[in-house]
Each structure stands twice: as C-alpha cells, then as structure tokens.
Write a protein that holds these residues in place. Sequence first.
Motif, mmCIF file in Angstrom:
data_model
loop_
_atom_site.group_PDB
_atom_site.id
_atom_site.type_symbol
_atom_site.label_atom_id
_atom_site.label_comp_id
_atom_site.label_asym_id
_atom_site.label_seq_id
_atom_site.Cartn_x
_atom_site.Cartn_y
_atom_site.Cartn_z
ATOM 1 N N VAL A 7 3.225 9.555 -6.249
ATOM 2 C CA VAL A 7 2.368 10.743 -6.262
ATOM 3 C C VAL A 7 2.646 11.560 -7.516
ATOM 4 N N LEU A 8 3.924 11.811 -7.764
ATOM 5 C CA LEU A 8 4.294 12.640 -8.907
ATOM 6 C C LEU A 8 3.777 12.035 -10.220
ATOM 7 N N ARG A 9 3.962 10.712 -10.364
ATOM 8 C CA ARG A 9 3.531 10.035 -11.584
ATOM 9 C C ARG A 9 2.003 10.055 -11.717
ATOM 10 N N SER A 10 1.316 10.024 -10.587
ATOM 11 C CA SER A 10 -0.148 10.093 -10.645
ATOM 12 C C SER A 10 -0.612 11.435 -11.192
ATOM 13 N N LEU A 11 0.164 12.476 -10.904
ATOM 14 C CA LEU A 11 -0.232 13.814 -11.348
ATOM 15 C C LEU A 11 -0.236 13.920 -12.868
ATOM 16 N N ASN A 12 0.592 13.090 -13.536
ATOM 17 C CA ASN A 12 0.665 13.109 -14.997
ATOM 18 C C ASN A 12 -0.091 11.933 -15.628
ATOM 19 N N GLY A 13 -0.795 11.169 -14.790
ATOM 20 C CA GLY A 13 -1.562 10.053 -15.342
ATOM 21 C C GLY A 13 -0.727 8.826 -15.669
ATOM 22 N N LEU A 14 0.526 8.788 -15.211
ATOM 23 C CA LEU A 14 1.356 7.609 -15.475
ATOM 24 C C LEU A 14 1.081 6.494 -14.470
ATOM 25 N N GLU A 15 0.438 6.860 -13.360
ATOM 26 C CA GLU A 15 -0.072 5.851 -12.432
ATOM 27 C C GLU A 15 -1.555 6.129 -12.265
ATOM 28 N N SER A 16 -2.309 5.074 -12.006
ATOM 29 C CA SER A 16 -3.730 5.258 -11.744
ATOM 30 C C SER A 16 -4.023 4.877 -10.304
ATOM 31 N N PRO A 17 -4.170 5.865 -9.429
ATOM 32 C CA PRO A 17 -4.495 5.562 -8.035
ATOM 33 C C PRO A 17 -5.876 4.905 -7.937
ATOM 34 N N GLU A 18 -6.071 4.136 -6.865
ATOM 35 C CA GLU A 18 -7.387 3.507 -6.662
ATOM 36 C C GLU A 18 -8.393 4.518 -6.140
ATOM 37 N N ALA A 19 -7.891 5.582 -5.531
ATOM 38 C CA ALA A 19 -8.793 6.626 -5.053
ATOM 39 C C ALA A 19 -8.054 7.951 -5.083
ATOM 40 N N HIS A 43 0.857 -1.189 0.000
ATOM 41 C CA HIS A 43 0.000 0.000 0.000
ATOM 42 C C HIS A 43 0.899 1.246 0.000
ATOM 43 N N VAL A 44 1.278 1.727 -1.212
ATOM 44 C CA VAL A 44 2.327 2.758 -1.284
ATOM 45 C C VAL A 44 1.800 4.159 -1.007
ATOM 46 N N LEU A 45 0.523 4.419 -1.328
ATOM 47 C CA LEU A 45 -0.056 5.723 -0.978
ATOM 48 C C LEU A 45 -1.242 5.472 -0.055
ATOM 49 N N ARG A 46 -1.214 6.117 1.108
ATOM 50 C CA ARG A 46 -2.275 5.881 2.103
ATOM 51 C C ARG A 46 -2.976 7.182 2.437
ATOM 52 N N GLY A 47 -3.482 7.845 1.386
ATOM 53 C CA GLY A 47 -4.205 9.076 1.642
ATOM 54 C C GLY A 47 -3.296 10.290 1.609
ATOM 55 N N VAL A 48 -2.871 10.656 0.410
ATOM 56 C CA VAL A 48 -1.960 11.791 0.263
ATOM 57 C C VAL A 48 -2.721 13.000 -0.276
ATOM 58 N N ASP A 49 -2.521 14.151 0.367
ATOM 59 C CA ASP A 49 -3.026 15.433 -0.142
ATOM 60 C C ASP A 49 -1.830 16.268 -0.553
ATOM 61 N N LEU A 50 -2.014 17.056 -1.598
ATOM 62 C CA LEU A 50 -0.919 17.910 -2.043
ATOM 63 C C LEU A 50 -1.507 19.185 -2.646
ATOM 64 N N ASP A 51 -0.997 20.335 -2.229
ATOM 65 C CA ASP A 51 -1.398 21.613 -2.827
ATOM 66 C C ASP A 51 -0.149 22.328 -3.294
ATOM 67 N N ILE A 52 -0.209 22.863 -4.497
ATOM 68 C CA ILE A 52 0.931 23.626 -4.991
ATOM 69 C C ILE A 52 0.420 24.949 -5.539
ATOM 70 N N ALA A 53 0.922 26.034 -4.975
ATOM 71 C CA ALA A 53 0.488 27.358 -5.404
ATOM 72 C C ALA A 53 1.167 27.718 -6.722
ATOM 73 N N PRO A 54 0.492 28.522 -7.536
ATOM 74 C CA PRO A 54 1.092 28.898 -8.822
ATOM 75 C C PRO A 54 2.412 29.642 -8.608
#
Lengths: 254, 218
Positions: free
Chosen positions: A48-60, A20-31
């Motif tokens: 997390v980074l790869r999920s942001l570009n769609g290279l990973e598909s998180p379950e939630a 279980h590599v991601l267990r509920g991650v939140d991330l905010d990045i200001a412009p």
Amino acid sequence: MPSEPLLSARGLHKSFGDNHVLRGVDLDIAPGTVHALIGPSGSGKTTVLRSLNGLESPEAGTLRIGELELDLAAPRTRRERSALHRASAMVFQQHHLFPHLTVLGNVTIGPIRVQGRGREEVTADALALLDRVGLREKADAYPSSLSGGQQQRVGIVRALALQPSMLLFDEPTSSLDPELVGEVLAVMTELASEGWTMAVVTHELGFAREVADEVSFFDEGVVVERGTPEQVFGDPREERTKRFLQRLQGPFGR
Amino acid sequence: MNWELILESIGPIALGAITGTIPLTLASFTVGLVIAIALALARISGVTWLSGLARAYISVIRGTPMLVQLFVIFYGMPQIGIILDPWPSAIIALSMNVGGYAAEIIRAAILSIPRGQWEAAAMVGMSRGQSLWRIVLPQAARVSVPPLSNTFISLVKDTSLTSVILVTELFRVAQRIAAPSGEFLTIYIVAAAVYWVICLVLAGGQDRLERKLDRYAV
C-alpha cells in the motif's frame, strides 16, 4: 478527525502472480497526522505504502493526495508521474542512499536535477536540514562511512529536501541494530510534532502507540481494524488484531 | 643475443607503438565502449526485437575470429564497393569487436546494481533515463572497471593482428626489421617486451582508477 483528508486511497487491489496481496484497501490520512500501518509480514501494508508513491502499480484503485487525483490502474503520463513523486517522499527500510554520491549529493540531486531548483538555495536548505538531524559535519562524507542510524537519518533528510506534501516511511528502523533505532525514531517524532503528515509502516508498536494519531491493522490484504492507538492497542475489536498483538508481546510480555 | 641490434631496433619498434598500437587501441576502445553501452541498453530495454538484434550482434562478434573480421572488412568489403584504408578498417573491426565483448560486461554491471537504487531514483522523481545516467551507470562503471581492463589489455595485443592489413603498428615495424636482418628471435622478443611494458603501465593505471573509485565502496 479533521474533515478533509490529505490523502485518500480507495479500493486498492494488487496481485503478484497468484498472490493477491491487496484485496480492496481504503486509506484516509488527515493533514498533519501520523498514520501507522501495522500487521504481520505479507499483510500488504508495505505494498500500500509503495503504491502511494507510484513504486507499485495496483491493478485497481484510486488515489488522491491534495489536488492530485489518479486512477492507479491507468498508465501514468509524465506529468502525473512527476506530480505523484512531488506529492510524497519515501524513506526506505534499507535507506537506498546513492553510494556514489556524498551525503550532500544524495540530498540535493532530486531538488537540483529533477525539480530544477537553484543549486545555492538547495544546498543551503540541505545543510540546514542535515544540521537539524545532527549530520551537518557529514555533508561531504560518503554513505558507506556512516552508521546505519546516520544513513537512515540522511534518508529522511533526502525525503524532506524534496518538499513533499507528506512523508512515507517503510519500516524505517527494521534493518537497524537495536541501539540505533532510537535516534531515527527521535527524528520521526520531531517531524510529527512539527505537523508533518506521515504514513509509517512499522513494527515499532511503542512508536505507533506514542506518536501515531491513527492506526490501521492489516491482515491478508485488507484493513481489518482502524482507530486511535488507544482503541486498537488497548481495546481491539477484532479477533485477528488481538491475536497479532498477543503474538508480538511474546511469552515474557513487554 | 645481439645487443647492438636490440638497441637499434627498440627505437623504431617503440615508435610503432606510439604512432600505431597506442592510438589504435585508444580509438578502438572509445568507439567500442559507445557501441557496448548501446548494445547493453538494447539488451535490457525489454523491447524484443531490439534486444534480439543486440544478442545476434554479440553472438556473431564473439563467435567469429578477430582475424576473420579484419579480413572481411579490409579484403572483403571492396568487392561490394566499400573500400577503406587500413587505419579506418582496423578501427572499425577492433571497435566492433570490443563492443561485442564489453556489452555483456556492461549489461552484467547494470543488472548488478540493486533494484532499490532504481526505486530511490524514481522516488526523488527521476525518469528512467535520468536514473540510468545519474544513478545506475556511475555505479555500474565502478563494477565494470576490472573486467573492462581485461578487455582493454586484450585489445592492446589484438592490434598486432592489424599488421596483416598493413597498419604500421608495433608488430609490423618489428616484422619489417626482422625480415632483412634474419634475427627473428631477438626482434620478436623486443616486440613482445614492448607489448608487455604497455600492459604493465595499463595494469598500474587500472589499480589507480580502482582506488580512486573505491572512495565510496561499500
């Protein structure tokens, strides 16, 4: 921190098999800010980074970048996929340049073949970008003839040429010989000073300290601590963060 | 050695190569490659029935003799009303055969391209089809040149089998000359020599192609 983040990710969960590599991650990045993702290997920062570009598909999880809002767990339509790739562009740890294309070909193939922009305009832009990273004269060379640092700079230019809203860096200097790290970090520092919004997974704590506006410390699939570099590096609140930073410092200090 | 006979026979035998063996090889290889790419994509498609079908095809082609495949098509098919001339029969049988062998070569070549290439292609916004066509297949082509050259050279020699279904190629011309003259040793050595020359030229072509594609080699 400015009010409205450019990127907001909420509740990211991801497993690889039993892991279980991601267990509920939140991330905010200001412009216009640089966000460093640090932590031990296996802590989930790259996922997390790869999920942001769609290279990973998180379950939630949900993701918003600018106008684009996605439920990351849902299957993506063609339009959503292309919007996601337009929103951010990634620089990979091992550059992943296309070996059968010249430097120029690597930089222009996305804008021309995917985004449908005109070849002349794209080529002119690409040459200008290559010039900025000092690789104008390598435009017709193949990636295999470049040094690791040059390859990574081409990787950065390939990402810039896509005209994304933000840049993602996945340990961009970890595969480089030590003497080549500086030239890549210099380009990244310059991009940061120009106001690019950047998410950077890195082991270069010096870079994170100097260039990042915010730091998230990951461990075991969660963000343990986040804050300014001064706070996280200078006065970490969490025990896990302290131990990680001590380990990195090693017996001889730095 | 009967030098006079060698000189007399080499012309017609070479002509048999130029009008029979070589066009037959080229046509069968081209069609075979298309079949092979389709089979390779079916194998890696992840669609169970499609990859199963491709696997079955490859298994049948590789598990049965080329000569028997030729006979089934040329002598067998007419019984169910499919009557084909020697040339179309030969091209169908040879290209189906090449397709079966080359499919596994191409599949392995596609799988040898690192996952990072697919990811970088997706990152710049390419669909899976675009990634395959513009990024993966060109690199896979480089990887598959040496093994495909083997297939190509085997094919040159396999065309001699089509003499039994009456295709007028190199070897059938040689047989026709040999029979009345009785000089089997001489004529068949001439035929073998012409095959060898063709394959020498092809091996040279393979070297040049590899060197050309090597400009980006890692």
